[in-house]
Design an enzyme around this catalytic site. Structure first.
Site, PDB file in Angstrom:
ATOM      1  N   SER A 134       0.841  -1.190   0.000  1.00  0.00           N
ATOM      2  CA  SER A 134       0.000   0.000   0.000  1.00  0.00           C
ATOM      3  C   SER A 134       0.881   1.247   0.000  1.00  0.00           C
ATOM      4  O   SER A 134       1.825   1.356   0.783  1.00  0.00           O
ATOM      5  CB  SER A 134      -0.913   0.002   1.233  1.00  0.00           C
ATOM      6  OG  SER A 134      -1.906   0.994   1.109  1.00  0.00           O
ATOM      7  N   LYS A 159      -1.447  -0.917  -4.139  1.00  0.00           N
ATOM      8  CA  LYS A 159      -2.695  -0.277  -3.710  1.00  0.00           C
ATOM      9  C   LYS A 159      -2.359   1.165  -3.362  1.00  0.00           C
ATOM     10  O   LYS A 159      -1.701   1.440  -2.358  1.00  0.00           O
ATOM     11  CB  LYS A 159      -3.317  -1.002  -2.520  1.00  0.00           C
ATOM     12  CG  LYS A 159      -4.706  -0.455  -2.192  1.00  0.00           C
ATOM     13  CD  LYS A 159      -5.537  -1.419  -1.400  1.00  0.00           C
ATOM     14  CE  LYS A 159      -5.235  -1.367   0.075  1.00  0.00           C
ATOM     15  NZ  LYS A 159      -6.279  -2.058   0.863  1.00  0.00           N
ATOM     16  N   LYS A 161      -3.206   5.010  -2.457  1.00  0.00           N
ATOM     17  CA  LYS A 161      -4.193   5.880  -1.834  1.00  0.00           C
ATOM     18  C   LYS A 161      -4.460   7.084  -2.727  1.00  0.00           C
ATOM     19  O   LYS A 161      -3.526   7.681  -3.287  1.00  0.00           O
ATOM     20  CB  LYS A 161      -3.703   6.358  -0.462  1.00  0.00           C
ATOM     21  CG  LYS A 161      -3.476   5.240   0.549  1.00  0.00           C
ATOM     22  CD  LYS A 161      -4.777   4.584   0.965  1.00  0.00           C
ATOM     23  CE  LYS A 161      -4.536   3.537   2.052  1.00  0.00           C
ATOM     24  NZ  LYS A 161      -5.787   2.886   2.489  1.00  0.00           N
ATOM     25  N   ASP A 190      -7.296   3.262  -3.863  1.00  0.00           N
ATOM     26  CA  ASP A 190      -8.026   3.168  -2.598  1.00  0.00           C
ATOM     27  C   ASP A 190      -8.327   4.570  -2.092  1.00  0.00           C
ATOM     28  O   ASP A 190      -7.427   5.321  -1.729  1.00  0.00           O
ATOM     29  CB  ASP A 190      -7.184   2.399  -1.576  1.00  0.00           C
ATOM     30  CG  ASP A 190      -7.929   2.154  -0.267  1.00  0.00           C
ATOM     31  OD1 ASP A 190      -9.142   2.466  -0.210  1.00  0.00           O
ATOM     32  OD2 ASP A 190      -7.307   1.658   0.686  1.00  0.00           O
ATOM     33  N   ASN A 192     -10.685   5.345   0.457  1.00  0.00           N
ATOM     34  CA  ASN A 192     -11.157   5.444   1.850  1.00  0.00           C
ATOM     35  C   ASN A 192     -12.344   6.400   1.984  1.00  0.00           C
ATOM     36  O   ASN A 192     -12.433   7.183   2.933  1.00  0.00           O
ATOM     37  CB  ASN A 192     -10.033   5.870   2.793  1.00  0.00           C
ATOM     38  CG  ASN A 192      -8.940   4.823   2.922  1.00  0.00           C
ATOM     39  OD1 ASN A 192      -7.806   5.041   2.490  1.00  0.00           O
ATOM     40  ND2 ASN A 192      -9.265   3.667   3.501  1.00  0.00           N
ATOM     41  N   GLU A 215     -11.237   1.046  -4.759  1.00  0.00           N
ATOM     42  CA  GLU A 215     -11.668   0.604  -3.431  1.00  0.00           C
ATOM     43  C   GLU A 215     -12.297   1.751  -2.649  1.00  0.00           C
ATOM     44  O   GLU A 215     -11.732   2.840  -2.551  1.00  0.00           O
ATOM     45  CB  GLU A 215     -10.460   0.052  -2.664  1.00  0.00           C
ATOM     46  CG  GLU A 215     -10.805  -0.515  -1.293  1.00  0.00           C
ATOM     47  CD  GLU A 215      -9.666  -1.301  -0.688  1.00  0.00           C
ATOM     48  OE1 GLU A 215      -9.483  -1.219   0.542  1.00  0.00           O
ATOM     49  OE2 GLU A 215      -8.948  -2.001  -1.448  1.00  0.00           O
ATOM     50  N   ASP A 250     -14.695  -1.617   1.429  1.00  0.00           N
ATOM     51  CA  ASP A 250     -13.794  -1.776   2.574  1.00  0.00           C
ATOM     52  C   ASP A 250     -14.538  -1.370   3.842  1.00  0.00           C
ATOM     53  O   ASP A 250     -15.184  -2.186   4.489  1.00  0.00           O
ATOM     54  CB  ASP A 250     -12.527  -0.938   2.355  1.00  0.00           C
ATOM     55  CG  ASP A 250     -11.515  -1.082   3.486  1.00  0.00           C
ATOM     56  OD1 ASP A 250     -11.769  -1.818   4.450  1.00  0.00           O
ATOM     57  OD2 ASP A 250     -10.439  -0.448   3.420  1.00  0.00           O
ATOM     58  N   LYS A 274     -10.641  -7.652   5.860  1.00  0.00           N
ATOM     59  CA  LYS A 274      -9.679  -7.393   6.926  1.00  0.00           C
ATOM     60  C   LYS A 274     -10.188  -8.082   8.190  1.00  0.00           C
ATOM     61  O   LYS A 274     -11.230  -7.681   8.732  1.00  0.00           O
ATOM     62  CB  LYS A 274      -9.523  -5.890   7.157  1.00  0.00           C
ATOM     63  CG  LYS A 274      -8.975  -5.157   5.941  1.00  0.00           C
ATOM     64  CD  LYS A 274      -8.843  -3.666   6.187  1.00  0.00           C
ATOM     65  CE  LYS A 274      -8.240  -2.965   4.979  1.00  0.00           C
ATOM     66  NZ  LYS A 274      -8.151  -1.500   5.153  1.00  0.00           N
TER      67      LYS A 274
END
Length: 322
Positions: A134, A159, A161, A190, A192, A215, A250, A274
Site C-alpha cells: 500500500s 494499492k 491511496k 483506494d 477510503n 476501493e 472496505d 480485513k
C-alpha cells in the site's frame, strides 16, 4: 482451554516513514498485543486498531483499556475456545478489532497445541501468495519512485491511496512507467471514502485510465452512489466486451450481513477482507466463502500490522477466493 496467564502489551512502533490516507496520517504504530498461556501452549494476538479512531470507532489505547480492564480478566475464568469470542462480543459490545486480537491469540494457542498450521485450518489451497503493498498519499513523483523500487523487489499489487486532486496524475505516471509496465502489476486505487456522489464520472474516467480496481470510493452511507458506479462500469465494459473494473468495499463491510446487503443492492463487486475489521479470522473466512458463493472478488487487506497480523493475513490470502 484453561488459560493460566495473560500478558497485555501496548507498543509504540515508529514507522520507517509516515503513511498518509484520506482519513489521516500515521507516524507511529501503537499496537495492543496480548500473550496468553494455556496448559499446553502459548498464543499471541494483535489488535489492529489505529492510534486514533479515524478508520473505525476503535483506537489502540481504547482497545487496550477494554482488553485489560474487562475482557482479559474474564478469560482467566472458565475454559475458552476461539469460537467463544462471539460470547465476548455480546457482553462487551461492538469492539471487533479488540476481540479479533483475542480470537487470534486463542486460535494461535489451539492450533499450536494441535500442530495444525493456520493456513491449513483456514482452508488454504496454496503455499504462497503474490505480495501487495500500500502506497500512501504523497507527491505523484515520489509515489512512482517508491512504486518502481517495490515492483523491482517483487511486489505485484500496488494499492495506491487517492483523494480529490491526487488521483489522475499519479495513475497516469504509474501506468507510463517502463519498470511497472514491463511486469504483471495490478494497480488498485483506494479512496477510503474520499469522494462524493457527484464524482461518479471521475471514478469512471479513472477506471478507463488503467485502474485495476477502485476501493471504497464513497463513504459507507453513500450506497446509491456505489450502485450507480457499479452499473456505469458494467455498461462501459459491456460496450468494449471487457470485464468491469471492480468496485471494492472496505469500510462499508463490517459484517457478513453488510456484504449480503450491499451485494443484493449491487453496490459492490468485491470486498477487501480485513480480519480486524470484521471481528477475527473466522468471520473473515465466512466473508470469503460468501464472496465465492456470490461470484464476488476478494482481496486480503492490511492495517499496518506487525509480523503477528501479517502472518495471519498471508495465511488468509492463500484461500482460493482471493
Amino acid at each position: 482451554m484453561e488459560i493460566s496467564a495473560i500478558d497485555a502489551h501496548l507498543l509504540d512502533l515508529p514507522l520507517a516513514e509516515p503513511f498518509a490516507a484520506s482519513h489521516g496520517t500515521t507516524h507511529s504504530r501503537t499496537i495492543a498485543a496480548i500473550r496468553l498461556e494455556t496448559t499446553g501452549s502459548v498464543g499471541w494476538g494483535e489488535c489492529a486498531a489505529l492510534p486514533a479512531a479515524t478508520y473505525t470507532a476503535e483506537s489502540a489505547i481504547g482497545s487496550y483499556r477494554l482488553l485489560t480492564e474487562r475482557v482479559l480478566p474474564e478469560l482467566l475464568t472458565g475454559r475458552w475456545r476461539s469460537d467463544d469470542v462471539a460470547i465476548l462480543a455480546e457482553r462487551h459490545g461492538p469492539a471487533p478489532m479488540a476481540l479479533a486480537s483475542v480470537e487470534m491469540a486463542l486460535l494461535d494457542a489451539e492450533l499450536t497445541e494441535a500442530g495444525v498450521p493456520l493456513a491449513r485450518w483456514l482452508g488454504a489451497d496454496r503455499d504462497r501468495v503474490p505480495a501487495g503493498v500500500s502506497l500512501g498519499l504523497d507527491q505523484p513523483g515520489a509515489v512512482v519512485d517508491k512504486a518502481t523500487a517495490l515492483v523491482v523487489e517483487g511486489y505485484r499489487r500496488l494499492k495506491v491511496k487517492i483523494q480529490p486532486g491526487h488521483d489522475h496524475q499519479v495513475l497516469a505516471l504509474l501506468r507510463s512507467d517502463p519498470t511497472i509496465g514491463s511486469r504483471p502489476v495490478q494497480i488498485h486505487l483506494d479512496a477510503n471514502g474520499a469522494y462524493r456522489a457527484d464524482d461518479l464520472d471521475r471514478m469512471v474516467d479513472l477506471a478507463g485510465a488503467g485502474a485495476d480496481a477502485i476501493e471504497q470510493p464513497f463513504a459507507p452511507e453513500e450506497v446509491e452512489a456505489a450502485v450507480r458506479l457499479v452499473a456505469r462500469l458494467a455498461e462501459v465494459a459491456a460496450a468494449g466486451a471487457q470485464v468491469p473494473t471492480p468496485v471494492v468495499a472496505d469500510e462499508a463491510v463490517t459484517t457478513v450481513a453488510d456484504a449480503v446487503t450491499l451485494a443484493d443492492r449491487r453496490a459492490l463487486s468485491a470486498v477487501s477482507i480485513k480480519p480486524a475489521r470484521v471481528g477475527g479470522l473466522a468471520p473473515a473466512r465466512r466473508l470469503h466463502d460468501l464472496c465465492r458463493s456470490r461470484g464476488l472478488g476478494a482481496t486480503a487487506g492490511g492495517m499496518l500490522e506487525t509480523g503477528l497480523g501479517r502472518h495471519a493475513l498471508a495465511a488468509l490470502a492463500a484461500l482460493p477466493g482471493f
